[in-house]
Design an enzyme around this catalytic site. Sequence first.
Site, PDB file in Angstrom:
ATOM      1  N   THR A 285       0.815  -1.215   0.000  1.00 19.03           N
ATOM      2  CA  THR A 285       0.000   0.000   0.000  1.00 19.03           C
ATOM      3  C   THR A 285       0.850   1.267   0.000  1.00 19.03           C
ATOM      4  O   THR A 285       1.980   1.269   0.504  1.00 19.03           O
ATOM      5  CB  THR A 285      -0.905  -0.011   1.257  1.00 19.03           C
ATOM      6  OG1 THR A 285      -1.491   1.272   1.442  1.00 19.03           O
ATOM      7  CG2 THR A 285      -0.124  -0.343   2.517  1.00 19.03           C
ATOM      8  N   ASP A 286       0.262   2.351  -0.514  1.00 13.65           N
ATOM      9  CA  ASP A 286       0.967   3.649  -0.488  1.00 13.65           C
ATOM     10  C   ASP A 286       1.162   4.155   0.944  1.00 13.65           C
ATOM     11  O   ASP A 286       2.010   5.004   1.205  1.00 13.65           O
ATOM     12  CB  ASP A 286       0.229   4.701  -1.331  1.00 13.65           C
ATOM     13  CG  ASP A 286      -1.209   4.976  -0.896  1.00 13.65           C
ATOM     14  OD1 ASP A 286      -1.686   4.341   0.064  1.00 13.65           O
ATOM     15  OD2 ASP A 286      -1.870   5.832  -1.532  1.00 13.65           O
ATOM     16  N   GLU A 287       0.368   3.607   1.894  1.00 15.13           N
ATOM     17  CA  GLU A 287       0.444   4.112   3.273  1.00 15.13           C
ATOM     18  C   GLU A 287       1.803   3.864   3.914  1.00 15.13           C
ATOM     19  O   GLU A 287       2.138   4.498   4.911  1.00 15.13           O
ATOM     20  CB  GLU A 287      -0.656   3.486   4.139  1.00 15.13           C
ATOM     21  CG  GLU A 287      -2.032   3.801   3.614  1.00 15.13           C
ATOM     22  CD  GLU A 287      -3.140   3.735   4.661  1.00 15.13           C
ATOM     23  OE1 GLU A 287      -2.843   3.603   5.854  1.00 15.13           O
ATOM     24  OE2 GLU A 287      -4.300   3.837   4.251  1.00 15.13           O
TER      25      GLU A 287
ATOM     26  N   TYR B 126      -1.427  -0.127  11.281  1.00 13.80           N
ATOM     27  CA  TYR B 126      -1.666  -0.836  10.017  1.00 13.80           C
ATOM     28  C   TYR B 126      -0.501  -0.623   9.052  1.00 13.80           C
ATOM     29  O   TYR B 126       0.093  -1.581   8.533  1.00 13.80           O
ATOM     30  CB  TYR B 126      -2.984  -0.364   9.370  1.00 13.80           C
ATOM     31  CG  TYR B 126      -3.095  -0.719   7.888  1.00 13.80           C
ATOM     32  CD1 TYR B 126      -3.253  -2.046   7.492  1.00 13.80           C
ATOM     33  CD2 TYR B 126      -3.010   0.262   6.896  1.00 13.80           C
ATOM     34  CE1 TYR B 126      -3.328  -2.389   6.144  1.00 13.80           C
ATOM     35  CE2 TYR B 126      -3.091  -0.063   5.550  1.00 13.80           C
ATOM     36  CZ  TYR B 126      -3.252  -1.393   5.171  1.00 13.80           C
ATOM     37  OH  TYR B 126      -3.324  -1.721   3.841  1.00 13.80           O
TER      38      TYR B 126
ATOM     39  N   LYS C 231       2.345  -3.228   7.422  1.00 15.82           N
ATOM     40  CA  LYS C 231       2.533  -3.454   5.978  1.00 15.82           C
ATOM     41  C   LYS C 231       3.985  -3.118   5.575  1.00 15.82           C
ATOM     42  O   LYS C 231       4.577  -3.816   4.754  1.00 15.82           O
ATOM     43  CB  LYS C 231       1.549  -2.600   5.156  1.00 15.82           C
ATOM     44  CG  LYS C 231       0.084  -2.983   5.298  1.00 15.82           C
ATOM     45  CD  LYS C 231      -0.262  -4.372   4.754  1.00 15.82           C
ATOM     46  CE  LYS C 231      -0.199  -4.473   3.250  1.00 15.82           C
ATOM     47  NZ  LYS C 231      -0.677  -5.814   2.777  1.00 15.82           N
TER      48      LYS C 231
HETATM   49  P1  NAD Z   1     -10.143  -6.824   3.003  1.00 17.28           P
HETATM   50  O1  NAD Z   1     -10.066  -6.459   4.445  1.00 17.28           O
HETATM   51  O2  NAD Z   1     -11.367  -6.518   2.229  1.00 17.28           O
HETATM   52  O3  NAD Z   1      -9.897  -8.401   2.842  1.00 17.28           O
HETATM   53  C1  NAD Z   1      -8.888  -9.088   3.534  1.00 17.28           C
HETATM   54  C2  NAD Z   1      -9.100 -10.589   3.321  1.00 17.28           C
HETATM   55  O4  NAD Z   1      -8.011 -11.267   3.962  1.00 17.28           O
HETATM   56  C3  NAD Z   1     -10.385 -11.132   3.955  1.00 17.28           C
HETATM   57  O5  NAD Z   1     -11.014 -12.040   3.092  1.00 17.28           O
HETATM   58  C4  NAD Z   1      -9.897 -11.817   5.220  1.00 17.28           C
HETATM   59  O6  NAD Z   1     -10.722 -12.901   5.648  1.00 17.28           O
HETATM   60  C5  NAD Z   1      -8.526 -12.312   4.772  1.00 17.28           C
HETATM   61  N1  NAD Z   1      -7.618 -12.504   5.922  1.00 17.28           N
HETATM   62  C6  NAD Z   1      -7.396 -11.661   6.946  1.00 17.28           C
HETATM   63  N2  NAD Z   1      -6.545 -12.202   7.816  1.00 17.28           N
HETATM   64  C7  NAD Z   1      -6.196 -13.409   7.325  1.00 17.28           C
HETATM   65  C8  NAD Z   1      -5.323 -14.435   7.767  1.00 17.28           C
HETATM   66  N3  NAD Z   1      -4.642 -14.331   8.921  1.00 17.28           N
HETATM   67  N4  NAD Z   1      -5.186 -15.552   7.008  1.00 17.28           N
HETATM   68  C9  NAD Z   1      -5.876 -15.698   5.836  1.00 17.28           C
HETATM   69  N5  NAD Z   1      -6.734 -14.750   5.387  1.00 17.28           N
HETATM   70  C10 NAD Z   1      -6.885 -13.615   6.123  1.00 17.28           C
HETATM   71  O7  NAD Z   1      -8.853  -6.179   2.345  1.00 17.28           O
HETATM   72  P2  NAD Z   1      -8.682  -5.479   0.911  1.00 17.28           P
HETATM   73  O8  NAD Z   1      -9.127  -4.074   0.996  1.00 17.28           O
HETATM   74  O9  NAD Z   1      -9.220  -6.366  -0.130  1.00 17.28           O
HETATM   75  O10 NAD Z   1      -7.080  -5.455   0.819  1.00 17.28           O
HETATM   76  C11 NAD Z   1      -6.366  -6.569   0.305  1.00 17.28           C
HETATM   77  C12 NAD Z   1      -4.879  -6.270   0.346  1.00 17.28           C
HETATM   78  O11 NAD Z   1      -4.596  -5.106  -0.424  1.00 17.28           O
HETATM   79  C13 NAD Z   1      -4.334  -5.994   1.741  1.00 17.28           C
HETATM   80  O12 NAD Z   1      -3.075  -6.590   1.845  1.00 17.28           O
HETATM   81  C14 NAD Z   1      -4.213  -4.484   1.799  1.00 17.28           C
HETATM   82  O13 NAD Z   1      -3.192  -4.089   2.672  1.00 17.28           O
HETATM   83  C15 NAD Z   1      -3.880  -4.172   0.353  1.00 17.28           C
HETATM   84  N6  NAD Z   1      -4.288  -2.841  -0.127  1.00 17.28           N
HETATM   85  C16 NAD Z   1      -5.574  -2.411   0.057  1.00 17.28           C
HETATM   86  C17 NAD Z   1      -5.952  -1.175  -0.462  1.00 17.28           C
HETATM   87  C18 NAD Z   1      -7.365  -0.660  -0.304  1.00 17.28           C
HETATM   88  O14 NAD Z   1      -7.608   0.493  -0.637  1.00 17.28           O
HETATM   89  N7  NAD Z   1      -8.313  -1.449   0.149  1.00 17.28           N
HETATM   90  C19 NAD Z   1      -5.009  -0.376  -1.148  1.00 17.28           C
HETATM   91  C20 NAD Z   1      -3.701  -0.862  -1.297  1.00 17.28           C
HETATM   92  C21 NAD Z   1      -3.352  -2.097  -0.801  1.00 17.28           C
HETATM   93  O1  DAU Z   2      -4.092   4.099   0.678  1.00 19.56           O
HETATM   94  C1  DAU Z   2      -4.352   2.731   0.648  1.00 19.56           C
HETATM   95  C2  DAU Z   2      -5.126   2.342   1.885  1.00 19.56           C
HETATM   96  O2  DAU Z   2      -6.438   2.874   1.725  1.00 19.56           O
HETATM   97  C3  DAU Z   2      -5.172   0.841   2.128  1.00 19.56           C
HETATM   98  O3  DAU Z   2      -3.883   0.372   2.377  1.00 19.56           O
HETATM   99  C4  DAU Z   2      -6.088   0.512   3.322  1.00 19.56           C
HETATM  100  O4  DAU Z   2      -6.221  -0.907   3.444  1.00 19.56           O
HETATM  101  C5  DAU Z   2      -7.441   1.118   3.054  1.00 19.56           C
HETATM  102  O5  DAU Z   2      -8.288   0.903   4.174  1.00 19.56           O
HETATM  103  C6  DAU Z   2      -7.339   2.623   2.771  1.00 19.56           C
HETATM  104  O6  DAU Z   2      -6.937   3.342   3.972  1.00 19.56           O
HETATM  105  P1  DAU Z   2      -7.572   4.780   4.350  1.00 19.56           P
HETATM  106  O7  DAU Z   2      -7.411   4.962   5.799  1.00 19.56           O
HETATM  107  O8  DAU Z   2      -7.075   5.846   3.455  1.00 19.56           O
HETATM  108  O9  DAU Z   2      -9.116   4.486   3.930  1.00 19.56           O
HETATM  109  P2  DAU Z   2     -10.502   4.779   4.695  1.00 19.56           P
HETATM  110  O10 DAU Z   2     -11.588   4.385   3.746  1.00 19.56           O
HETATM  111  O11 DAU Z   2     -10.531   4.197   6.053  1.00 19.56           O
HETATM  112  O12 DAU Z   2     -10.499   6.351   4.834  1.00 19.56           O
HETATM  113  C7  DAU Z   2     -10.362   7.199   3.707  1.00 19.56           C
HETATM  114  C8  DAU Z   2     -10.344   8.642   4.215  1.00 19.56           C
HETATM  115  O13 DAU Z   2     -11.637   8.971   4.740  1.00 19.56           O
HETATM  116  C9  DAU Z   2      -9.367   8.890   5.338  1.00 19.56           C
HETATM  117  O14 DAU Z   2      -8.823  10.196   5.187  1.00 19.56           O
HETATM  118  C10 DAU Z   2     -10.230   8.845   6.594  1.00 19.56           C
HETATM  119  C11 DAU Z   2     -11.568   9.367   6.108  1.00 19.56           C
HETATM  120  N1  DAU Z   2     -12.776   8.821   6.789  1.00 19.56           N
HETATM  121  C12 DAU Z   2     -12.896   7.458   6.833  1.00 19.56           C
HETATM  122  C13 DAU Z   2     -13.984   6.877   7.436  1.00 19.56           C
HETATM  123  C14 DAU Z   2     -14.136   5.373   7.511  1.00 19.56           C
HETATM  124  C15 DAU Z   2     -13.745   9.653   7.300  1.00 19.56           C
HETATM  125  O15 DAU Z   2     -13.655  10.894   7.231  1.00 19.56           O
HETATM  126  N2  DAU Z   2     -14.848   9.077   7.884  1.00 19.56           N
HETATM  127  C16 DAU Z   2     -14.998   7.720   7.989  1.00 19.56           C
HETATM  128  O16 DAU Z   2     -16.018   7.272   8.594  1.00 19.56           O
END
Ligand code: NAD
Ligand code: DAU
Length: 335
Positions: free
Chosen positions: A124-126, A149, A153
Amino acid sequence: MKTYLVTGGFGFIGSNFIRHIMDNRKDVAIINVDKITYAANPGNLAGYSENYKFYKADIADKTGLSKIFLENKVDYVVNFAAESHVDRSIQEPSIFIRTNVEGTLNLLELSMKHNVEKFLQISTDEVYGSLGESGKFSEETPLSPRSPYSASKASADMLVTAFFHTYNMPVLISRCSNNYGPYQFPEKLIPLVAINALNDKEIPLYGDGKNVRDWIYVSDHVKGICLVLEKGKFGEVYNIGGNAEAENIDIIKYILNKLKKPHSLIKYVKDRPGHDRRYAMDFSKINKETGFIPEYNLEKGLDDTIDWYIKNESWWREILSGDYKEYYKKMYENR
Ligand code: NAD
Ligand code: DAU
């Protein structure tokens, strides 16, 4: 025929990735390994059985994981499995270390032992931290995670890189910006806003609402992952971005306007501790090396996403009726 072991395949991005592969590649078999946490939804992959196998397993349990590697010849590993929500990591960091760090280490060790051809870590970019008003994250930006988090990562990324240098393992890392689209769990900003608006419920907006994220539609991320798997160089990191920076307040107003709901639903609430101000991705490296370019602009992506949540009400209603109710209360009541 190649066999991909995909972890976290019942989550948001993992299920979009598996669906893409199953629908487009007859030369790939998938083994989905998922612990089925609160974020998983097996219904996300209903109907797939040909060239598809599922194991319920925890990547942090090396013994269980080891059996899967013994029973199958795995060619590629794609590691999506993670605890993924920043707010939950602030409340309970330890599970993030267990899954995201120890789980990744187990996968690396078993992949090395079983001579896996490619190991792709979905990051992730985070991990780069927080930007000010200007600039973008490149692959050279030093890691500076600021939440439990992102620290977990970043730790996983460093282990992956260490396995490349120490053991010459064939690893790749992709780092993507904020995804949105179908099947995203309602705890994340865009589905939370869409669902609350559809239910005429308040929208909690953290801090001053001006934090910026670089949004990418999930199918563009999936395309980027496929390109990294196909053309990426071992030991390298590839940034993936959507070229779509927006402030949270503007995302929320767009969704409310589209659903014809009043802006008075927005409620400014206490900020997230350590809230990263801005993310923006320089993805010129993956563009030059693989031709990657995001297809969706933010308006089209948001319109399609909102339509999906309107059409798939039973999907999110089921989540809202379960443990999510308690989570929501704990996170937002009295905030
Ligand atoms: P998500 O939370 O929707 O899904 C995570 C999945 O992993 C679930 O199905 C969960 O059951 C499974 N899981 C969790 N712990 C586990 C374990 N110990 N063993 C096996 N399975 C397990 O997550 P997502 O948003 O689909 O993200 C997927 C990946 O992409 C993550 O690694 C996250 O860091 C990365 N990522 C997410 C975003 C985003 O914006 N959502 C952006 C960049 C990178
Ligand atoms: O940048 C990639 C990441 O994006 C991934 O690695 C993470 O898994 C994913 O959860 C996401 O993280 P963020 O923290 O950026 O996403 P989130 O949807 O939780 O929040 C997006 C923005 O919105 C952040 O600035 C916080 C704000 N927010 C979020 C929630 C849930 C609010 O203002 N209100 C809310 O209720």
